[in-house]
Scaffold this motif. Structure first.
Motif, PDB file in Angstrom:
ATOM      1  N   SER A 126       0.696  -1.237  -0.119  1.00  0.00           N
ATOM      2  CA  SER A 126       0.005  -0.010  -0.101  1.00  0.00           C
ATOM      3  C   SER A 126       0.790   1.252   0.136  1.00  0.00           C
ATOM      4  N   THR A 127       1.998   1.080   0.698  1.00  0.00           N
ATOM      5  CA  THR A 127       3.060   2.241   0.852  1.00  0.00           C
ATOM      6  C   THR A 127       3.411   2.806  -0.792  1.00  0.00           C
ATOM      7  N   TYR A 128       3.419   1.744  -1.388  1.00  0.00           N
ATOM      8  CA  TYR A 128       3.951   1.922  -2.632  1.00  0.00           C
ATOM      9  C   TYR A 128       3.085   2.200  -3.813  1.00  0.00           C
ATOM     10  N   ARG A 130       0.311   4.076  -3.225  1.00  0.00           N
ATOM     11  CA  ARG A 130      -0.053   5.547  -3.053  1.00  0.00           C
ATOM     12  C   ARG A 130       0.035   6.441  -4.143  1.00  0.00           C
ATOM     13  N   GLY A 131      -0.992   7.437  -4.456  1.00  0.00           N
ATOM     14  CA  GLY A 131      -0.553   8.298  -5.357  1.00  0.00           C
ATOM     15  C   GLY A 131      -0.610   7.844  -6.803  1.00  0.00           C
TER      16      GLY A 131
END
Lengths: 266, 595
Positions: A126-128, A130-131
């Motif tokens: 999920s960290t990666y 994002r955006g």
């Protein structure tokens, strides 16, 4: 407040084979994000008049997700390095490539994040994610299960992003390994699924290079178009491309803002 | 909170100063995680030789996780005790939430990295204050303390620490801001992925715009070079909207000088003198974040001059230099310390210059105009301000104070205030260095004294009285409007005796000696060596070949600033001389030297 990067000269020029002048076309008309033959009129005009504002230095974040060993890294390597490595090497965490294009004369970059398919790294995914503006879900056209898992990958990727603003691509890989009959069977399923999730469908081979360049050009073209349209909408009547220069003193800042307001009223 | 009982302290401080024996919770090259070598698209030819983890090592020495255990203290997840203590705040004030700060410590054993030589080359173009630290490491800390009822202690307390030789404080703090919160939430796989990201970064090469992907965002930075115009930035902050996927850092190392000096800003000019002269200085602050920032601000206020003495942004009673630095039997050392433990107010009572920073309201700042007498420094609860008996050499510059004050009244943005202050310090330092630069340049021998057949001429020595004489006509008064005793600042008891002068002169001398070597080499390459050899014996020819080979390897090793093409010319010369010799000798001379 928009600041323009002043030292742009520090970047090397865009490669010749990364110039996009026409909107690249979809792979299957029945499963495409849209089927217009040219770039949106507003976008073309804005680029011609160089009113693209910050888009010129904009980047779109692209994430590639999908089951273990469907060939996500190979797909990116074929496009970015024109290389194919037959040995399988699991991606740890995430791989990253930056690819620079020139679309309608405007520099544009894709950040390609190649995520690990391994379960172990699910928790950090999920960290990666994002955006991300573009989500590419990869599956192996010879492995129906990997297509079945696409829905889960999609859900995970969309958890971190606004589903309405993400462009989806469903990409079948390893096309070279499949017979025409086999392929057309799985294509039916894939196209159906792509339509259902509003994704654009592609089938590629990283080994032969079939459709790889076309695919990424299409991604870049559509991401760019969306980006410019969003920018034009955001700025509304305001002229975008107006650069507010900020010097280190506040008095200067005041005068610039005032002048700008005056312009808006005209 | 982080303070330990004395009996425990004595034992742990004596642990070996070895960084390489951390346990599994620090991820470092020493650990056996096999990762693929970097495959960045913008592969540089020189980077092709890099082994797995080399890229990581060019940025970081290791990553440590420091937790706090109720029974054991901090010594839980990392064995190097010193890092443990330095990674936690030791002051009484709460520090609830997330805090970032940095510390610096001496490198223990003299282990040389295999990367050393390669990195020295990338370091050559960096400005003096951004070069890799030789004998020290920096620790960049992200500390989180939040209430957690499920834990025995009632609090979650953990630090993520990046250990590096690079003084890129702003950069590493931005990096931690991305990494640490994710790590606290998602644990080890997150660190592994982050390390893998970092191991794919290009090496920190000054002058290039570097694209550094980490945890789903891309950080863009440019490491300044020594050729940049000071006080300018090539990268400008990006528009807000992009911050999710791309962060552009306009600076990798500069702290906000104005914010740091705000509590004592009436005394900035005096502080500049104290730092320039390498005076013993201690910053007593309520938190490590404030102490470390203020120390870094002090050190950077003499930029482009490199501050050459030791400095510790956050110094604790557990530091192995604690005794050395606090002893009363000798004069206080030429160091700048940042401390938070109230204990230091007593230990360092005898220090000549003390900066106390408290939680100050704006109204209070106005009262800080007077320098405070040292005898008024009580051990606890002393008022913020500068405590010293020092009389500045230069007369006070009212203009900069007024300008900054006006900025405060007008609510000028901190970034603008910072820029004004930075420029002010820069001009002050430049005015001070220019006479030194000019004098040192005059020590260079004349070009005509360089003969290819003699060893390169020596640099003339720095003669202090000679230099002082130049000040009368061409001193700082030419470039600075500030009045005062400029000459007194240089005088032998002061700047010229300070580590800052020593460090500056050493690096200048090295540069100029290399320039002389380069000029000598160029002169040699212009000679007709074959013709010369014909007139000499075989023994002399062999001697010449050996000497030329020596020169060549020196030039390659030290990257002498020779004109392009010089080295290939030299190689051709060597080859030609060898070929003119009898065959048996040729065979011997062609062999690579065995060392």
């Amino acid at each position: 407040m928009s600041l323009r990067v002043s030292g742009m000269s520090v970047f090397p020029p865009v490669r010749r084979d990364r110039i996009i002048a026409q909107l690249p076309q979809a792979f299957r008309k029945e499963a495409a994000l849209h089927v217009t033959e040219e770039f949106n009129n507003k976008v073309r005009t804005a680029c011609q008049e160089q009113r693209t504002g910050t888009v010129g230095f904009k980047i779109s974040k692209v994430i590639v997700v999908g089951d273990l060993a469907v060939g996500k890294t190979c797909l990116i390597n074929r496009f970015c390095k024109d290389a194919f490595d037959k040995n399988y090497k699991a991606t740890i965490g995430v791989d990253f490539e930056m690819e620079r294009f020139e679309v309608l004369g405007v520099p544009f970059s894709l950040q390609l994040w190649d995520t690990a398919g391994q379960e172990r790294f699910k928790c950090i995914a999920s960290t990666y994610y994002r955006g991300a503006q573009v989500v590419i879900i990869a599956f192996d056209v010879n492995d129906i299960a990997s297509l079945g898992h696409a829905r889960q990958w999609l859900e995970d990727a969309l958890k971190e992003n606004d589903p309405t603003s993400v462009q989806l691509f469903l990409v079948g890989t390893k096309k070279d390994l499949s017979s025409p009959a086999q392929y057309s069977r799985i294509e039916q399923d894939a196209v159906k699924f792509a339509r259902e999730i509003h994704a654009e469908y592609w089938a590629v081979s990283s080994l032969t290079g079939e459709n790889v360049k076309e695919f990424f050009f299409r991604v870049a073209g559509l991401a760019f178009e969306t980006n410019v349209l969003a920018e034009l909408e955001k700025s509304g009547s305001r002229q975008i491309g107006d650069v507010v220069r900020i010097n280190s003193t506040s008095s200067n800042l005041c005068t610039t803002t005032k002048k700008k307001q005056a312009n808006c009223c005209q | 909170m982080a303070l330990q009982g004395p009996e425990e302290v004595g034992e742990q401080v004596e642990e070996p100063e070895d960084l390489d024996d951390q346990d599994a919770s620090s991820i470092s090259p020493a650990e056996e995680i096999t990762l693929p070598p970097g495959t960045g698209g913008d592969e540089e030819p020189e980077e092709a030789f890099l082994l797995p983890w080399d890229r990581f090592s060019s940025w970081l020495h290791c990553i440590c996780v420091v937790g706090f255990d109720l029974e054991l203290g901090q010594a839980v997840e990392v064995k190097t005790t010193r890092i443990c203590y330095l990674s936690f705040p030791d002051s009484n004030s709460g520090c609830l939430g997330d805090t970032q700060f940095c510390f610096r410590f001496r490198q223990g054993s003299n282990r040389k990295s295999s990367l050393g030589c390669f990195l020295e080359n990338t370091d050559r173009d960096a400005p003096p204050c951004l070069k890799r630290e030789q004998g020290h490491y920096y620790g960049y800390v992200y500390f989180r303390q939040v209430r957690d009822k499920s834990l025995k202690r009632g609090y979650f307390q953990k630090s993520l620490v990046l250990i590096s030789k690079l003084p890129y404080v702003t950069f590493f703090h931005s990096l931690l801001k991305i990494m640490a919160p994710e790590y606290f939430e998602k644990q080890e796989p997150c660190l592994e992925a982050a390390c893998n990201d970092i191991d794919r970064w290009p090496t920190p090469h000054p002058g290039r715009v570097l694209t550094l992907p980490i945890m789903g965002v891309v950080i863009k930075v440019r490491i300044p070079t020594c050729y940049d115009k000071p006080g300018t930035s090539q990268l400008v902050q990006s528009a807000q909207g992009d911050s999710l996927v791309s962060i552009i850092l306009p600076t990798i190392h500069e702290v906000d000088l104005f914010r740091c000096f705000y509590p004592v800003f009436f005394h900035i000019q005096m502080l500049w003198e104290l730092v320039l002269l390498g005076e013993a200085l201690v910053v007593m602050a309520p938190s490590p974040a404030e102490s470390s920032e203020t120390v870094l601000a002090l050190v950077s206020c003499v930029s482009p001059l490199r501050y050459c003495s030791d400095f510790r942004p956050y110094f604790t009673i557990h530091d192995s230099e604690f005794k050395e630095y606090t002893t009363r039997t000798q004069a206080p050392p030429s160091v700048i310390l940042g401390v938070t433990n109230p204990f230091f107010a007593k230990t360092l009572q005898h220090w000549p210059h003390i900066i106390r920073i408290g939680d100050m309201k704006q109204a209070e700042v106005a009262k800080q105009m007077k320098v405070k007498k040292l005898k008024n420094l009580k051990t606890l609860d002393s008022k913020p301000g500068v405590y010293t008996a020092y009389k500045p050499y230069l007369s006070k510059d009212e203009e900069i104070i007024k300008q900054l004050q006006k900025g405060v009244q007008q609510k000028r943005p901190s970034a603008a205030q910072n820029a004004i202050l930075r420029r002010y310090f820069l001009e002050l330092t430049q005015s001070f260095i220019i006479p030194l630069e000019r004098y040192v340049a005059s020590l260079m021998p004349l070009q005509k004294s360089i003969s290819p057949w003699k060893s390169p001429p020596q640099l003339r020595p720095f003669v202090q009285p000679d230099f002082m004489k130049t000040l009368e006509k061409a001193g700082p008064q030419l470039t600075s409007r500030l009045k005062g005793d400029w000459i007194g600042l240089y005088r032998c008891q002061h700047f010229l005796k300070s580590p800052n002068f020593d460090g500056w002169f050493r690096s200048r001398k090295r540069e100029m000696t290399q320039k002389l070597e380069a000029l000598h080499l160029e002169a040699l390459c212009e000679e007709d060596l074959q013709q010369r050899i014909q007139k000499h014996t075989e023994v002399e020819a062999v001697d010449l070949v050996l000497k030329l080979k020596d020169k060549l390897s020196q030039a390659e090793r030290e990257q002498l600033p020779v004109r392009p093409g010089t080295l290939s010319k030299l190689r051709a010369h060597i080859q030609a001389v060898i070929l003119a010799l009898p065959e048996d000798l040729q065979g011997i001379l062609h062999k690579p030297p065995t060392s």
